[in-house]
Design a protein around this motif. Structure first.
Motif, mmCIF file in Angstrom:
data_model
loop_
_atom_site.group_PDB
_atom_site.id
_atom_site.type_symbol
_atom_site.label_atom_id
_atom_site.label_comp_id
_atom_site.label_asym_id
_atom_site.label_seq_id
_atom_site.Cartn_x
_atom_site.Cartn_y
_atom_site.Cartn_z
ATOM 1 N N LYS A 126 0.838 -1.207 0.000
ATOM 2 C CA LYS A 126 0.000 0.000 0.000
ATOM 3 C C LYS A 126 0.874 1.258 0.000
ATOM 4 C CE LYS A 126 -3.570 2.357 2.675
ATOM 5 N NZ LYS A 126 -4.355 2.354 3.907
ATOM 6 N N PHE A 127 1.904 1.271 0.856
ATOM 7 C CA PHE A 127 2.809 2.423 0.923
ATOM 8 C C PHE A 127 3.562 2.598 -0.400
ATOM 9 C CE2 PHE A 127 7.053 4.150 1.679
ATOM 10 C CZ PHE A 127 6.719 5.396 2.187
ATOM 11 N N ALA A 128 4.065 1.505 -0.973
ATOM 12 C CA ALA A 128 4.822 1.579 -2.226
ATOM 13 C C ALA A 128 3.937 2.070 -3.374
ATOM 14 C CB ALA A 128 5.421 0.215 -2.564
ATOM 15 N N ARG A 129 2.671 1.635 -3.397
ATOM 16 C CA ARG A 129 1.740 2.093 -4.442
ATOM 17 C C ARG A 129 1.486 3.595 -4.296
ATOM 18 N NH1 ARG A 129 -2.270 -1.516 -4.037
ATOM 19 N NH2 ARG A 129 -1.627 -2.638 -5.898
ATOM 20 N N GLN A 130 1.257 4.049 -3.067
ATOM 21 C CA GLN A 130 1.020 5.475 -2.834
ATOM 22 C C GLN A 130 2.254 6.295 -3.217
ATOM 23 O OE1 GLN A 130 -0.013 5.406 1.320
ATOM 24 N NE2 GLN A 130 -2.201 5.104 0.923
ATOM 25 N N ASN A 131 3.424 5.806 -2.848
ATOM 26 C CA ASN A 131 4.669 6.512 -3.174
ATOM 27 C C ASN A 131 4.883 6.569 -4.685
ATOM 28 O OD1 ASN A 131 7.142 7.853 -2.304
ATOM 29 N ND2 ASN A 131 8.152 6.047 -3.179
ATOM 30 N N ARG A 132 4.656 5.434 -5.362
ATOM 31 C CA ARG A 132 4.814 5.410 -6.815
ATOM 32 C C ARG A 132 3.868 6.402 -7.475
ATOM 33 N NH1 ARG A 132 2.076 0.843 -10.154
ATOM 34 N NH2 ARG A 132 0.416 2.028 -9.199
ATOM 35 N N PHE A 159 6.647 13.507 -11.338
ATOM 36 C CA PHE A 159 7.359 13.332 -12.607
ATOM 37 C C PHE A 159 6.585 14.002 -13.738
ATOM 38 C CE2 PHE A 159 8.258 10.830 -16.480
ATOM 39 C CZ PHE A 159 9.636 11.000 -16.554
ATOM 40 N N ASP A 160 5.255 13.795 -13.750
ATOM 41 C CA ASP A 160 4.406 14.421 -14.769
ATOM 42 C C ASP A 160 4.437 15.942 -14.667
ATOM 43 O OD1 ASP A 160 3.744 11.915 -15.708
ATOM 44 O OD2 ASP A 160 1.758 11.858 -14.745
ATOM 45 N N ASP A 161 4.598 16.448 -13.441
ATOM 46 C CA ASP A 161 4.682 17.891 -13.214
ATOM 47 C C ASP A 161 6.109 18.410 -13.389
ATOM 48 O OD1 ASP A 161 1.986 17.832 -12.624
ATOM 49 O OD2 ASP A 161 2.283 17.844 -10.440
ATOM 50 N N LEU A 162 7.017 17.535 -13.837
ATOM 51 C CA LEU A 162 8.430 17.856 -14.043
ATOM 52 C C LEU A 162 9.144 18.230 -12.738
ATOM 53 C CD1 LEU A 162 8.095 19.911 -17.348
ATOM 54 C CD2 LEU A 162 8.636 17.488 -17.101
ATOM 55 N N SER A 163 8.668 17.665 -11.615
ATOM 56 C CA SER A 163 9.286 17.945 -10.321
ATOM 57 C C SER A 163 10.055 16.742 -9.765
ATOM 58 C CB SER A 163 8.220 18.361 -9.301
ATOM 59 O OG SER A 163 7.616 19.570 -9.708
ATOM 60 N N ALA A 164 10.077 15.633 -10.500
ATOM 61 C CA ALA A 164 10.833 14.448 -10.087
ATOM 62 C C ALA A 164 11.594 13.932 -11.301
ATOM 63 C CB ALA A 164 9.896 13.369 -9.551
ATOM 64 N N SER A 165 12.733 13.327 -11.046
ATOM 65 C CA SER A 165 13.562 12.830 -12.145
ATOM 66 C C SER A 165 13.099 11.444 -12.603
ATOM 67 C CB SER A 165 15.019 12.740 -11.687
ATOM 68 O OG SER A 165 15.158 11.722 -10.712
ATOM 69 N N GLY A 166 13.579 11.052 -13.763
ATOM 70 C CA GLY A 166 13.303 9.722 -14.282
ATOM 71 C C GLY A 166 13.856 8.649 -13.352
ATOM 72 N N GLU A 167 15.007 8.945 -12.753
ATOM 73 C CA GLU A 167 15.616 8.001 -11.811
ATOM 74 C C GLU A 167 14.720 7.808 -10.586
ATOM 75 O OE1 GLU A 167 19.625 7.602 -9.084
ATOM 76 O OE2 GLU A 167 19.650 8.962 -10.802
ATOM 77 N N GLN A 168 14.128 8.880 -10.079
ATOM 78 C CA GLN A 168 13.223 8.773 -8.930
ATOM 79 C C GLN A 168 11.972 7.969 -9.306
ATOM 80 O OE1 GLN A 168 13.045 13.057 -8.329
ATOM 81 N NE2 GLN A 168 13.929 12.812 -6.251
ATOM 82 N N MET A 169 11.497 8.193 -10.528
ATOM 83 C CA MET A 169 10.322 7.460 -10.998
ATOM 84 C C MET A 169 10.638 5.973 -11.099
ATOM 85 S SD MET A 169 7.198 7.712 -11.841
ATOM 86 C CE MET A 169 6.406 6.121 -11.922
ATOM 87 N N GLU A 170 11.792 5.637 -11.671
ATOM 88 C CA GLU A 170 12.203 4.233 -11.797
ATOM 89 C C GLU A 170 12.369 3.584 -10.422
ATOM 90 O OE1 GLU A 170 15.727 4.072 -14.196
ATOM 91 O OE2 GLU A 170 14.668 4.745 -15.990
ATOM 92 N N ASP A 171 12.976 4.315 -9.492
ATOM 93 C CA ASP A 171 13.179 3.798 -8.144
ATOM 94 C C ASP A 171 11.837 3.499 -7.476
ATOM 95 O OD1 ASP A 171 14.879 3.161 -5.865
ATOM 96 O OD2 ASP A 171 14.056 4.982 -4.946
ATOM 97 N N ALA A 172 10.878 4.397 -7.601
ATOM 98 C CA ALA A 172 9.553 4.191 -7.011
ATOM 99 C C ALA A 172 8.855 2.996 -7.666
ATOM 100 C CB ALA A 172 8.704 5.455 -7.154
ATOM 101 N N GLU A 173 9.015 2.846 -8.974
ATOM 102 C CA GLU A 173 8.389 1.731 -9.694
ATOM 103 C C GLU A 173 9.012 0.401 -9.264
ATOM 104 O OE1 GLU A 173 5.508 0.100 -11.907
ATOM 105 O OE2 GLU A 173 5.741 2.273 -11.742
ATOM 106 N N ILE A 174 10.320 0.359 -9.112
ATOM 107 C CA ILE A 174 11.011 -0.859 -8.671
ATOM 108 C C ILE A 174 10.571 -1.243 -7.260
ATOM 109 C CG2 ILE A 174 13.281 -1.772 -7.986
ATOM 110 C CD1 ILE A 174 14.418 -0.218 -10.436
ATOM 111 N N LYS A 175 10.472 -0.265 -6.380
ATOM 112 C CA LYS A 175 10.024 -0.549 -5.008
ATOM 113 C C LYS A 175 8.589 -1.068 -5.004
ATOM 114 C CE LYS A 175 13.213 2.505 -2.636
ATOM 115 N NZ LYS A 175 13.419 3.741 -1.917
ATOM 116 N N PHE A 176 7.757 -0.528 -5.863
ATOM 117 C CA PHE A 176 6.376 -1.000 -5.964
ATOM 118 C C PHE A 176 6.328 -2.446 -6.454
ATOM 119 C CE2 PHE A 176 2.747 -1.810 -8.779
ATOM 120 C CZ PHE A 176 1.744 -1.816 -7.833
ATOM 121 N N VAL A 177 7.081 -2.755 -7.504
ATOM 122 C CA VAL A 177 7.088 -4.117 -8.057
ATOM 123 C C VAL A 177 7.635 -5.111 -7.020
ATOM 124 C CG1 VAL A 177 8.110 -5.605 -9.834
ATOM 125 C CG2 VAL A 177 7.161 -3.374 -10.460
ATOM 126 N N ASN A 178 8.673 -4.725 -6.308
ATOM 127 C CA ASN A 178 9.210 -5.599 -5.260
ATOM 128 C C ASN A 178 8.182 -5.831 -4.151
ATOM 129 O OD1 ASN A 178 11.679 -6.029 -6.501
ATOM 130 N ND2 ASN A 178 12.684 -4.336 -5.446
#
Length: 163
Positions: free
Chosen positions: A89-95, A102-121
Motif C-alpha cells: 500500500k505504501f509503495a503504491r502510494q509513493n509510486r 514526474f508528470d509535473d516535471l518535479s521528479a527525475s526519471g531516476e526517482q520514478m524508476e526507483d519508485a516503480e522498482i520498489k512498488f514491483v518488489n
C-alpha cells in the motif's frame, strides 16, 4: 442376493500414522485393492480416535496431529502477509505520488524508476506472502486424517506421540 446390488466393505489398518485400506466389493465377483493413506503434512500424532473393530463412516476422523506447530506457522504467515500488504500500500502510494511529480516535471526519471522498482518488489513480496499464508492454512486443514469411505478398522498400530 440380487446381482445388481453392490455392497462395499473396507477394512482398515492404522500403522505408524499410515492407513492401509483393503476394499472388497461384492456384486457377483469380488476384488481386492490396497490403498495407503497418510497425513499429507508431517507432525506428531496427538490423538488416535478409532479402535480395532470399530466401524467408521466416510469422512470420520481417524487420527489428528498436534496442531500447535501448524497454527504457529499459520499465524506467522498471516502476520507476514499483513506486513507485506502494508508495504505494498505504501509503495503504491509513493509510486503514484512520484509519478504525479514526474508528470509535473518535479521528479527525475531516476526517482520514478526507483519508485516503480520498489512498488514491483512490494507487489512480489505480497503475492509470495499470500501464497505462503494459503499453504499454511491448507496444512492446518490437513491435520486430521479422515476415512475416505465406510469401513471397519482391523488394527491400530499408531499411537499418540508418534512422529
Amino acid at each position: 442376493m440380487d446381482k445388481k446390488t453392490k455392497t462395499k466393505s473396507i477394512k482398515t489398518n492404522i500403522t505408524a500414522g499410515v492407513l492401509v485400506f483393503f476394499l472388497i466389493a461384492v456384486s457377483g465377483s469380488a476384488f481386492a485393492a490396497e490403498r495407503k493413506l497418510a497425513f499429507p503434512v508431517s507432525g506428531v500424532i496427538a490423538q488416535v480416535m478409532v479402535k480395532a473393530g470399530q466401524a467408521v463412516k466416510a469422512g470420520a476422523p481417524l487420527a489428528r496431529l498436534d496442531i500447535r506447530p501448524l497454527e504457529a506457522k499459520k499465524s506467522a504467515a498471516d502476520a507476514r502477509l499483513k506486513a507485506a500488504e502494508s508495504r505494498l500500500k505504501f509503495a503504491r502510494q509513493n509510486r503514484d505520488r512520484v509519478r504525479q511529480l514526474f508528470d509535473d516535471l518535479s521528479a527525475s526519471g531516476e526517482q520514478m524508476e526507483d519508485a516503480e522498482i520498489k512498488f514491483v518488489n512490494a507487489l512480489s513480496d505480497s503475492v509470495r506472502s499470500k501464497a505462503r499464508a494459503d499453504i499454511a492454512a491448507w496444512r492446518l486443514g490437513k491435520a486430521t486424517l479422515r476415512a475416505p469411505a465406510n469401513g471397519t478398522v482391523t488394527a491400530v498400530k499408531g499411537y499418540t506421540g508418534m512422529v
